[in-house]
Design a protein around this motif. Structure first.
Motif, short mmCIF file in Angstrom:
data_model
loop_
_atom_site.label_atom_id
_atom_site.label_comp_id
_atom_site.label_asym_id
_atom_site.label_seq_id
_atom_site.Cartn_x
_atom_site.Cartn_y
_atom_site.Cartn_z
N SER A 12 0.81 -1.22 0.00
CA SER A 12 0.00 0.00 0.00
C SER A 12 0.84 1.27 0.00
O SER A 12 0.49 2.24 -0.67
N ARG A 13 1.95 1.28 0.70
CA ARG A 13 2.76 2.49 0.78
C ARG A 13 3.76 2.61 -0.37
O ARG A 13 3.98 3.71 -0.90
N ASP A 14 4.39 1.51 -0.76
CA ASP A 14 5.52 1.57 -1.68
C ASP A 14 5.23 1.09 -3.11
O ASP A 14 5.74 1.67 -4.06
N VAL A 15 4.46 0.05 -3.24
CA VAL A 15 4.24 -0.57 -4.55
C VAL A 15 2.99 -0.04 -5.23
O VAL A 15 3.03 0.34 -6.41
N ALA A 16 1.88 -0.02 -4.53
CA ALA A 16 0.61 0.37 -5.14
C ALA A 16 0.65 1.74 -5.84
O ALA A 16 0.16 1.85 -6.96
N PRO A 17 1.24 2.78 -5.23
CA PRO A 17 1.25 4.07 -5.94
C PRO A 17 1.98 4.01 -7.29
O PRO A 17 1.56 4.65 -8.25
N ILE A 18 3.03 3.21 -7.38
CA ILE A 18 3.76 3.07 -8.64
C ILE A 18 2.92 2.28 -9.64
O ILE A 18 2.78 2.67 -10.80
N VAL A 19 2.35 1.16 -9.18
CA VAL A 19 1.53 0.32 -10.07
C VAL A 19 0.34 1.11 -10.59
O VAL A 19 0.04 1.07 -11.78
N TYR A 20 -0.33 1.84 -9.71
CA TYR A 20 -1.50 2.61 -10.14
C TYR A 20 -1.11 3.68 -11.16
O TYR A 20 -1.80 3.90 -12.15
N ALA A 21 0.01 4.36 -10.93
CA ALA A 21 0.42 5.46 -11.80
C ALA A 21 1.04 5.00 -13.11
O ALA A 21 0.83 5.62 -14.15
N LYS A 22 1.80 3.91 -13.08
CA LYS A 22 2.58 3.52 -14.26
C LYS A 22 2.06 2.26 -14.96
O LYS A 22 2.40 2.03 -16.11
N CYS A 23 1.27 1.45 -14.28
CA CYS A 23 0.83 0.17 -14.86
C CYS A 23 -0.68 0.05 -14.98
O CYS A 23 -1.18 -0.67 -15.86
N GLY A 24 -1.40 0.72 -14.10
CA GLY A 24 -2.84 0.54 -13.99
C GLY A 24 -3.64 0.98 -15.20
O GLY A 24 -4.77 0.53 -15.39
N THR A 25 -3.08 1.82 -16.04
CA THR A 25 -3.79 2.24 -17.24
C THR A 25 -4.13 1.03 -18.11
O THR A 25 -5.22 0.95 -18.66
N CYS A 26 -3.21 0.10 -18.21
CA CYS A 26 -3.42 -1.11 -19.02
C CYS A 26 -3.74 -2.33 -18.16
O CYS A 26 -4.56 -3.16 -18.54
N VAL A 53 10.46 -7.95 -15.83
CA VAL A 53 10.15 -7.12 -17.01
C VAL A 53 10.42 -5.63 -16.77
O VAL A 53 10.69 -4.91 -17.72
N THR A 54 10.34 -5.18 -15.51
CA THR A 54 10.65 -3.77 -15.27
C THR A 54 12.16 -3.55 -15.24
O THR A 54 12.65 -2.57 -15.79
N ARG A 55 12.90 -4.46 -14.65
CA ARG A 55 14.37 -4.30 -14.62
C ARG A 55 14.97 -4.40 -16.02
O ARG A 55 15.94 -3.72 -16.33
N SER A 56 14.39 -5.24 -16.87
CA SER A 56 14.90 -5.39 -18.24
C SER A 56 14.50 -4.22 -19.14
O SER A 56 15.04 -4.05 -20.22
N GLY A 57 13.51 -3.43 -18.70
CA GLY A 57 13.02 -2.32 -19.51
C GLY A 57 11.92 -2.71 -20.48
O GLY A 57 11.43 -1.88 -21.23
N TYR A 58 11.52 -3.99 -20.44
CA TYR A 58 10.44 -4.44 -21.31
C TYR A 58 9.12 -3.77 -20.93
O TYR A 58 8.31 -3.46 -21.79
N MET A 59 8.92 -3.55 -19.64
CA MET A 59 7.74 -2.88 -19.13
C MET A 59 8.20 -1.73 -18.25
O MET A 59 9.23 -1.83 -17.60
N PRO A 60 7.47 -0.66 -18.14
CA PRO A 60 6.31 -0.36 -18.97
C PRO A 60 6.74 -0.05 -20.39
O PRO A 60 7.82 0.50 -20.62
N PRO A 61 5.89 -0.41 -21.36
CA PRO A 61 6.26 -0.20 -22.75
C PRO A 61 6.30 1.29 -23.10
O PRO A 61 5.47 2.06 -22.65
N TRP A 62 7.26 1.64 -23.87
CA TRP A 62 7.37 3.03 -24.33
C TRP A 62 8.20 3.00 -25.58
O TRP A 62 9.40 2.73 -25.56
N GLN A 63 7.59 3.27 -26.71
CA GLN A 63 8.25 3.14 -28.00
C GLN A 63 8.98 4.40 -28.46
O GLN A 63 9.83 4.33 -29.32
N ALA A 64 8.61 5.55 -27.91
CA ALA A 64 9.23 6.80 -28.37
C ALA A 64 10.70 6.83 -27.95
O ALA A 64 11.05 6.44 -26.85
N ASP A 65 11.54 7.31 -28.82
CA ASP A 65 12.97 7.40 -28.57
C ASP A 65 13.30 8.80 -28.05
O ASP A 65 13.13 9.79 -28.76
#
Length: 84
Positions: A12-26, A53-65
């Protein structure tokens, strides 16, 4: 005083805010991703996969260079602190 790095990580304090902001859209019911990550149980069942997948950079996806135009608005990229 207890330093932030000395506290155990909580969803609730550390993970959820990141997941909601960066992953929850999809990663939500009806979203483009194949599974939801909005609850502790859902995220916990994918914890190893999320770390990989986050450490490898595969997620979150972002195609713009970023080399072509600098920063973009609403980037879902994770900061080093968020990855930690």
């Amino acid at each position: 005083p207890v330093l932030a790095q000395d506290r155990p990580v909580t969803f609730s304090r550390d993970v959820a805010p990141i997941v909601y902001a960066k992953c929850g859209t999809c990663h939500r019911p009806g979203g483009a991703a194949p599974f939801s990550l909005l609850t502790y149980t859902q995220a916990r069942s994918h914890a190893r996969q999320m770390a990989e997948v986050t450490r490898s950079g595969y997620m979150p996806p972002w195609q713009a260079d970023g080399d072509y135009g600098g920063e973009f608005l609403d980037q879902p990229r994770l900061t080093p602190a968020e990855l930690d």
